[in-house]
Write a protein that holds these residues in place. Structure first.
Motif, short mmCIF file in Angstrom:
data_model
loop_
_atom_site.label_atom_id
_atom_site.label_comp_id
_atom_site.label_asym_id
_atom_site.label_seq_id
_atom_site.Cartn_x
_atom_site.Cartn_y
_atom_site.Cartn_z
N PRO A 126 -2.65 5.80 14.16
CA PRO A 126 -3.90 6.64 14.11
C PRO A 126 -4.22 6.52 15.67
O PRO A 126 -3.86 5.80 16.45
CB PRO A 126 -5.07 5.42 13.66
N LYS A 127 -5.12 7.48 16.10
CA LYS A 127 -5.62 7.67 17.46
C LYS A 127 -6.71 6.73 17.89
O LYS A 127 -6.76 6.04 19.25
CB LYS A 127 -6.12 9.04 17.54
N LYS A 128 -7.45 5.87 16.86
CA LYS A 128 -8.52 5.09 17.40
C LYS A 128 -9.04 4.75 16.03
O LYS A 128 -8.99 4.98 14.81
CB LYS A 128 -9.70 5.68 18.07
N CYS A 129 -9.78 3.59 16.31
CA CYS A 129 -10.67 2.72 14.98
C CYS A 129 -11.78 2.23 15.74
O CYS A 129 -12.13 2.10 16.82
CB CYS A 129 -9.53 1.65 14.44
N SER A 130 -12.64 1.75 14.49
CA SER A 130 -13.76 1.03 15.12
C SER A 130 -13.62 -0.69 15.03
O SER A 130 -14.33 -1.34 15.72
CB SER A 130 -15.10 1.31 14.08
N LEU A 131 -13.09 -0.93 14.07
CA LEU A 131 -12.90 -2.44 13.91
C LEU A 131 -11.41 -3.02 13.83
O LEU A 131 -11.13 -4.32 14.57
CB LEU A 131 -13.21 -2.79 12.33
N GLY A 132 -10.33 -2.17 13.70
CA GLY A 132 -8.87 -2.79 13.49
C GLY A 132 -8.27 -1.75 12.83
O GLY A 132 -8.60 -1.13 11.81
N ALA A 133 -6.82 -1.55 13.29
CA ALA A 133 -5.95 -1.00 12.51
C ALA A 133 -4.61 -1.63 12.19
O ALA A 133 -4.22 -2.33 13.17
CB ALA A 133 -5.65 0.41 13.15
N TYR A 134 -4.17 -1.53 10.82
CA TYR A 134 -2.96 -2.38 10.45
C TYR A 134 -2.19 -2.00 9.50
O TYR A 134 -2.53 -0.86 8.92
CB TYR A 134 -3.72 -3.64 10.01
N VAL A 135 -1.06 -2.26 9.79
CA VAL A 135 -0.08 -1.78 8.55
C VAL A 135 0.37 -3.09 7.86
O VAL A 135 0.59 -4.15 8.33
CB VAL A 135 1.28 -1.18 9.24
N HIS A 136 0.40 -3.08 6.65
CA HIS A 136 0.55 -4.14 5.72
C HIS A 136 2.02 -3.68 5.04
O HIS A 136 2.01 -2.75 4.09
CB HIS A 136 -0.42 -4.10 4.45
N CYS A 137 2.60 -4.49 4.89
CA CYS A 137 4.22 -4.29 4.38
C CYS A 137 4.33 -5.31 3.32
O CYS A 137 3.99 -6.58 3.36
CB CYS A 137 5.17 -4.66 5.63
N TYR A 138 4.98 -4.68 2.10
CA TYR A 138 5.17 -5.54 1.04
C TYR A 138 6.56 -5.31 0.48
O TYR A 138 6.93 -4.43 0.68
CB TYR A 138 4.02 -5.10 -0.25
N LEU A 139 7.11 -6.36 -0.29
CA LEU A 139 8.30 -6.38 -1.02
C LEU A 139 7.93 -6.94 -2.49
O LEU A 139 7.57 -7.89 -2.64
CB LEU A 139 9.40 -7.00 -0.25
N TYR A 140 8.49 -5.91 -3.28
CA TYR A 140 8.28 -6.14 -4.69
C TYR A 140 9.48 -6.20 -5.38
O TYR A 140 10.41 -5.39 -5.59
CB TYR A 140 7.16 -5.11 -5.54
N ASP A 141 9.71 -7.34 -6.54
CA ASP A 141 10.87 -7.19 -7.30
C ASP A 141 10.66 -6.37 -8.66
O ASP A 141 9.58 -5.39 -8.82
CB ASP A 141 11.01 -8.60 -7.91
N LYS A 142 11.58 -6.27 -9.45
CA LYS A 142 11.65 -5.37 -10.49
C LYS A 142 10.38 -5.46 -11.69
O LYS A 142 10.13 -4.65 -12.21
CB LYS A 142 13.05 -5.26 -11.29
N SER A 143 9.83 -6.82 -11.30
CA SER A 143 8.93 -6.97 -12.39
C SER A 143 7.37 -6.56 -11.86
O SER A 143 6.60 -6.73 -12.52
CB SER A 143 8.73 -8.43 -12.82
#
Length: 167
Positions: A126-143
């Motif tokens: 993103p170009k800007k933010c007011s409070l913060g910018a984050y990327v959340h990464c997840y790994l899920y199993d088959k269930s």
């Protein structure tokens, strides 16, 4: 230390569960029973409560032991497979970009990442933010269980929001 020096040992769980006795709904341990001889040590230092319910330490252990790591390199997520024998194609990888707490992009896919190897995933910052910018990464199993998670701060300028004046 353990990632830097592969032959270092440690990070072992000494107390898995709190060692207490519940009497009339109150957790008690050494010294709480009027005994004359006790060492005064606390026994509520486990990773889970006495009834095996989770506490903050449980989540910290999960994060420390997880087999996925993510870092940022410019506009790419660098995903590391920490498994010794398992390809990440056994899992679903998902990321979310959140600006000021609002999800603006979400993608999920299966990645072919051999053990101890990395994969790069291009994202748009993103170009800007007011409070913060984050990327959340997840790994899920088959269930559908989340076996690993990581949050990374995005290098995005934060603009100051003006407080509304009280009239």
């Amino acid at each position: 230390v353990f990632r830097k020096y592969p032959q270092a040992i440690g990070g072992c769980i000494w107390e898995w569960a709190d060692h207490v006795v519940t009497v009339d709904g109150v957790q008690k341990y050494g010294g709480d029973f009027g005994e004359l001889t006790h060492d005064g040590n606390f026994c509520c230092d486990g990773m889970v409560f006495y009834d095996r319910s989770l506490k903050a330490g449980s989540l910290e252990v999960k994060a420390a032991y997880q087999y996925m790591d993510c870092t940022l390199d410019g506009e790419e997520i660098v995903l590391l497979n920490r498994y010794d024998f398992t390809n990440l194609s056994e899992y679903e990888f998902k990321y979310q970009i959140k600006i000021d707490g609002t999800c603006v992009e979400e993608k999920a896919f299966v990645l072919d990442v051999e053990p101890k190897k990395t994969a790069e995933i291009k994202i748009s910052l993103p170009k800007k933010c007011s409070l913060g910018a984050y990327v959340h990464c997840y790994l899920y199993d088959k269930s559908g269980y989340c076996v690993a998670a990581k949050q990374l701060a995005l290098p995005v300028p934060v603009t100051e929001k003006q407080r509304e004046s009280e009239a």
